[in-house]
Design a protein around this motif. Structure first.
Motif, mmCIF file in Angstrom:
data_model
loop_
_atom_site.group_PDB
_atom_site.id
_atom_site.type_symbol
_atom_site.label_atom_id
_atom_site.label_comp_id
_atom_site.label_asym_id
_atom_site.label_seq_id
_atom_site.Cartn_x
_atom_site.Cartn_y
_atom_site.Cartn_z
ATOM 1 N N MET A 1 0.848 -1.186 0.000
ATOM 2 C CA MET A 1 0.000 0.000 0.000
ATOM 3 C C MET A 1 0.888 1.241 0.000
ATOM 4 S SD MET A 1 -3.116 -1.020 2.500
ATOM 5 C CE MET A 1 -4.287 -0.297 1.370
ATOM 6 N N LYS A 2 0.395 2.277 -0.664
ATOM 7 C CA LYS A 2 1.222 3.486 -0.701
ATOM 8 C C LYS A 2 0.370 4.723 -0.974
ATOM 9 C CE LYS A 2 2.469 3.165 -5.620
ATOM 10 N NZ LYS A 2 3.566 3.290 -6.613
ATOM 11 N N ILE A 3 0.987 5.885 -0.691
ATOM 12 C CA ILE A 3 0.400 7.185 -0.990
ATOM 13 C C ILE A 3 1.391 7.956 -1.842
ATOM 14 C CG2 ILE A 3 -0.577 9.319 -0.050
ATOM 15 C CD1 ILE A 3 -0.833 7.952 2.636
ATOM 16 N N ASP A 4 0.904 8.459 -2.967
ATOM 17 C CA ASP A 4 1.732 9.339 -3.798
ATOM 18 C C ASP A 4 1.134 10.739 -3.768
ATOM 19 O OD1 ASP A 4 3.626 7.423 -4.828
ATOM 20 O OD2 ASP A 4 1.968 6.591 -5.992
ATOM 21 N N THR A 5 1.995 11.749 -3.795
ATOM 22 C CA THR A 5 1.559 13.140 -3.772
ATOM 23 C C THR A 5 2.147 13.882 -4.961
ATOM 24 O OG1 THR A 5 1.597 13.052 -1.353
ATOM 25 C CG2 THR A 5 1.372 15.222 -2.354
ATOM 26 N N GLN A 6 1.299 14.688 -5.611
ATOM 27 C CA GLN A 6 1.730 15.426 -6.798
ATOM 28 C C GLN A 6 1.228 16.867 -6.707
ATOM 29 O OE1 GLN A 6 0.229 13.615 -10.381
ATOM 30 N NE2 GLN A 6 0.838 15.325 -11.697
ATOM 31 N N GLU A 7 2.093 17.823 -7.035
ATOM 32 C CA GLU A 7 1.694 19.230 -7.086
ATOM 33 C C GLU A 7 0.879 19.482 -8.352
ATOM 34 O OE1 GLU A 7 2.150 21.884 -5.072
ATOM 35 O OE2 GLU A 7 3.206 20.749 -3.503
ATOM 36 N N ILE A 8 -0.247 20.191 -8.191
ATOM 37 C CA ILE A 8 -1.116 20.497 -9.322
ATOM 38 C C ILE A 8 -1.254 22.012 -9.432
ATOM 39 C CG2 ILE A 8 -3.439 20.262 -10.299
ATOM 40 C CD1 ILE A 8 -1.915 17.631 -10.294
ATOM 41 N N LEU A 9 -0.871 22.568 -10.576
ATOM 42 C CA LEU A 9 -1.043 23.991 -10.874
ATOM 43 C C LEU A 9 -0.371 24.889 -9.836
ATOM 44 C CD1 LEU A 9 -4.843 23.912 -11.846
ATOM 45 C CD2 LEU A 9 -2.871 23.816 -13.408
#
Length: 345
Positions: A1-9
């Motif tokens: 299991m994992k969490i990914d984070t991405q910057e948007i705008l």
């Protein structure tokens, strides 16, 4: 299991939860908007089963409320006003003369504080927000949290909790449009829905509850033994016609301990089960979804998704005998809805 984070705008964050089966759930901290839920079909192909924009910038306005947290009050408040404890409150009129889904500055347009977490068999994010006294016309400072949790049983658990320092009105929901065909391969006409509801709420021509409950027996609103959504979309009944040829109605769930709604799509084999401790839900078959919006997998059109807006009823503010949306000062608001995904056949 994992969490990914991405910057948007350069202003939002996109969180993607992944479980050990490969199921993923993606959502923004802006509005808590669920942008993608990818689950397998009977051939073990992962496909998205919710509607979302191709361009994240389109979520800034999001007039269709795709995937968003709705609050403080989900649904329509008649004449954009209500009276509690002998005081009348006036809200923003954002749909004709009425108030819809918390108004223009509702929870769907808030940047939530996000706190990711992980356990041995779950992964999730807790979203928090403080709505100040008088914001949007609502009394009381309301401190709220909405937690999205993904399990290895392919369950997406939505927990809502909060308290207000004044008596206020509140019923929250999630406004995802589901399409179990996957990747918008077809409309939702063939989705087979089962739910234990003996009564639904009559609407007038402005989609405002009249205060009358209608027995579902011998109507296209009887889902107790299951039926396809096409029955109501093609129905000539007055209430299906009022809702622009489909469903946009509040169903009162039978008084059992745990409400369960089942949705099946035969070609993909996908089954979605909804469990909730809410007293009812609005089922909306995207009857008025406009043509031509740029969605992640293609162009929008009517009947491309179905919403299951589990909630109490804002009709209770103007009519007796409906599930109340009033919460007392310092009373804990605590609700849960679970979307589970599986394969049949």
């Amino acid at each position: 299991m994992k969490i990914d984070t991405q910057e948007i705008l350069n202003k939002w964050k996109l969180y993607t939860l992944t479980n050990d089966n490969g199921m993923t759930v993606s959502f923004l901290n802006f509005g808590g908007i669920i942008t993608d839920i990818s689950v397998p079909n009977r051939h073990n192909q992962l496909e998205n089963v919710v509607l979302g924009y191709k361009d994240y910038l389109d979520y800034e306005k999001n007039p269709n409320f795709f995937g968003a947290i709705i609050g403080r009050v989900a649904g329509r408040i008649q004449d954009a006003s209500y009276t509690i404890e002998n005081q009348t409150y006036t809200l923003v009129s954002n749909e004709g003369g009425h108030h819809l889904h918390g108004g223009d500055g509702g929870f769907h347009q808030v940047v939530w504080q996000a706190s990711p977490f992980q356990t041995a068999d779950t992964v999730g994010v807790k979203l928090s927000h403080k709505s100040l006294d008088g914001e949007g016309g609502y009394p009381g400072t309301f401190e709220v949290a909405v937690t999205y949790t993904l399990t290895n049983n392919n369950e997406l658990i939505l927990n809502y909790s909060g308290t207000s320092d004044k008596t206020t009105v509140l019923t929250m929901t999630n406004h995802s449009y589901f399409n179990l065909n996957g990747n918008l391969a077809d409309t939702i006409h063939n989705h087979h829905v089962t739910m234990k509801s003996d009564e639904y709420v009559e609407l007038n021509s402005e989609l405002i509850p009249t205060g009358k409950k209608i027995d579902v027996s011998n109507t296209p609103f009887d889902f107790r033994n299951g039926r396809e959504l096409v029955d109501g979309i093609n129905s000539l009944s007055e209430q299906n016609s009022v809702a622009n040829h489909g469903y946009d109605h509040y169903f009162i769930l039978n008084q059992i301990q745990q409400h369960i709604i089942s949705v099946k799509e035969d070609i993909s084999g996908r089954v979605m089960t909804i469990k909730t401790n809410q007293p009812g839900l609005v089922m909306y078959t995207s009857n008025t979804l406009e043509d031509g919006l740029e969605l992640a997998e293609g162009k929008s059109k009517p009947y491309l998704g179905v919403c299951f807006e589990t909630q109490a009823s804002p009709a209770s503010l103007h009519h007796e005998g409906f599930p109340s949306v009033i919460i007392k000062a310092n009373e804990l608001y605590e609700k849960q809805t679970v979307f589970s995904f599986s394969i049949e056949g």
